[in-house]
Design an enzyme around this catalytic site. Structure first.
Site, PDB file in Angstrom:
ATOM      1  N   ARG A   6      12.134   9.621 -14.315  1.00 55.33           N
ATOM      2  CA  ARG A   6      11.880   9.250 -12.916  1.00 55.33           C
ATOM      3  C   ARG A   6      12.044   7.753 -12.682  1.00 55.33           C
ATOM      4  O   ARG A   6      12.458   7.344 -11.600  1.00 55.33           O
ATOM      5  CB  ARG A   6      10.481   9.701 -12.499  1.00 55.33           C
ATOM      6  CG  ARG A   6      10.434  11.200 -12.280  1.00 55.33           C
ATOM      7  CD  ARG A   6       9.087  11.677 -11.842  1.00 55.33           C
ATOM      8  NE  ARG A   6       9.203  13.020 -11.286  1.00 55.33           N
ATOM      9  CZ  ARG A   6       8.165  13.753 -10.894  1.00 55.33           C
ATOM     10  NH1 ARG A   6       6.945  13.273 -10.996  1.00 55.33           N
ATOM     11  NH2 ARG A   6       8.363  14.959 -10.401  1.00 55.33           N
TER      12      ARG A   6
ATOM     13  N   LYS B 183       5.190  32.806 -12.131  1.00 57.77           N
ATOM     14  CA  LYS B 183       4.639  33.684 -11.100  1.00 57.77           C
ATOM     15  C   LYS B 183       5.534  33.843  -9.876  1.00 57.77           C
ATOM     16  O   LYS B 183       6.138  32.888  -9.409  1.00 57.77           O
ATOM     17  CB  LYS B 183       3.288  33.130 -10.652  1.00 57.77           C
ATOM     18  CG  LYS B 183       2.271  33.145 -11.783  1.00 57.77           C
ATOM     19  CD  LYS B 183       0.864  32.960 -11.278  1.00 57.77           C
ATOM     20  CE  LYS B 183       0.540  31.483 -11.221  1.00 57.77           C
ATOM     21  NZ  LYS B 183      -0.628  31.110 -10.529  1.00 57.77           N
TER      22      LYS B 183
END
Ligand code: ADP
Ligand code: MG
Length: 396
Positions: free
Chosen positions: A36, A197
């Site tokens: 980053r 999920k």
């Protein structure tokens, strides 16, 4: 509508308050991945070349509005300084007199890094007073923190009420790439969606099912889809309340006649930490077995299909890739994405980590720096940090 970009601004001699995303992973005091920081270099270097006085600000971790010693940004400033080969002044404060005085001493091209924004409760609360205090540190504001663009905080949204505001170069690139993928992809377009999920990715699945030519599903979320197809998934991770949602996505895919792929074979074990698993057909899972990876027949079919697509979007590992016993499906798909003659985009913290650990990062066209932000973008949401920047003036 295109947003105003820093590339169109006159910055020489001006104090430029630049929100960056230096929220890097740290282990104690060591930066374990500086991706980053590197991703912010183009904007910082552009500002330097154009003679700006650069005031950088970022958050790190979750200090929850108070000073947490090991979440200070100084070592990040030091790493930035190493990467740039230039001095960076680390301030121990974020706003106030000391910060204002330090900023007023900056010369053209010099760089200063403010202390962790989230040491102040006003940051996450988007408190106007904190935003106004930040705004005192710049003549113009640049948002280059794509990873924080889905948060309406003082440094991403509030501050734009006080200063002329622009997108940074990284933000611009993230937006351009993700917008192209969503609105004008080279066809055919395939998406690989994995991860733990369905609930984390419903919005993305629903948005993509109306856009892609092929949807390849893996990871823990594939289990809920297999159950929706009436398969027995034993002791696998599953979200029972999302079986209907999975069925809706399966139906939407068949209405649109797109290729929806679910694993036909899987790797099962009795424990997520098992040293090895057993490869099986998805039809034969026993009640005490849990699925932790896609099998070789599936990964081969996914790889083959991907090789025939022109745009590939990948979000979420295909199995529990942090355990080598269940990393093969993710590795095979990573290889296929890296080797494809396609425009390739990867988003999501764990998928990005997987592609980097495998050493394929430089063969991917775009690796998003935003986890949550890229997911929300792919859901079709308007990110507050982007919305807060004014539209570009039409070219005359
Ligand atoms: P990303 O960060 O790339 O968006 P996610 O955070 O959604 O990805 O998913 C990564 C997580 O999913 C990992 O922690 C991984 O262990 C978990 N996972 C993947 N497949 C399975 C599975 N079959 N069963 C349980 N967990 C899984
Ligand atoms: Mg993740």
């Amino acid at each position: 509508m295109a947003k105003r970009s820093i590339a169109s601004a006159e910055v020489r001699g001006k104090r430029v308050l630049c929100r960056v995303d230096f929220n890097v992973p740290v282990d104690g005091t060591t930066i374990t991945d500086d991706t980053r920081i590197r991703a912010a270099l183009p904007t910082i270097e552009w500002l330097q070349e154009h003679g700006a006085r650069i005031v950088l600000c970022s958050h790190l971790g979750r200090p929850k509005g108070q000073v947490v010693e090991n979440l200070r940004l100084a070592r990040i400033g030091d790493r930035l300084s190493d990467l740039l080969g230039q001095p960076v002044t680390n301030l121990p404060v974020t706003i106030g007199k000391e910060a204002e005085e330090a900023v007023s001493r900056l010369k053209d091209g010099e760089i200063l890094l403010l202390e962790n924004l989230r040491f102040n409760p006003g940051e996450e609360a988007n408190d106007p007073e904190f935003a106004a205090a930040l705004a005192l540190l710049g003549d113009i504001y640049v948002n280059d923190a794509f990873g924080a663009a889905h948060r309406a905080h003082a440094s991403t949204v509030g501050v734009t009420n006080y200063l002329p505001s622009y997108l940074g170069l990284l933000m611009q690139r993230e937006i351009d790439v993700l917008e192209k993928v969503l609105t004008a992809p080279d066809l055919p377009f395939a998406a690989v969606i994995g991860g733990a999920k369905v609930s984390d990715k419903i919005g993305v699945l629903k948005n993509l099912v109306s856009k892609v030519d092929a949807l390849l599903i893996g990871g823990g979320m594939a289990n809920t889809f297999l159950l929706a197809q009436g398969k027995d998934i034993g002791a696998s991770l599953v979200e029972h309340d999302l079986v209907d949602t999975a069925r809706e996505i399966i139906d939407a895919a068949s209405d649109r006649d797109l290729t929806l792929m679910l694993p036909t074979d899987v790797v099962v074990a009795d424990d997520i930490k098992a040293r090895s698993g057993t490869m099986k057909s998805s039809e034969d899972i026993a009640s005490d077995e849990a699925i932790f990876d896609i099998g070789t027949e599936s990964s081969g079919a996914y790889a083959d299909l991907l090789s025939r697509h022109k745009t590939i979007l990948w979000n979420g590992p295909l199995g529990v890739a942090e355990n080598p016993a269940f990393a093969n499906g993710t590795r095979a798909v990573a290889e296929a994405v890296a080797g494809a003659d396609a425009f390739t985009v990867i988003g999501g913290g764990d998928s990005v980590a997987a592609i980097e650990n495998l050493g394929y990062a430089d063969r991917i066209d775009h690796i998003s720096t935003g986890g949550g932000a890229s997911l929300e973008f792919l859901e079709g949401k308007i990110l507050p940090g982007i919305a807060a920047i004014p539209d570009a003036e039409p070219a005359s």
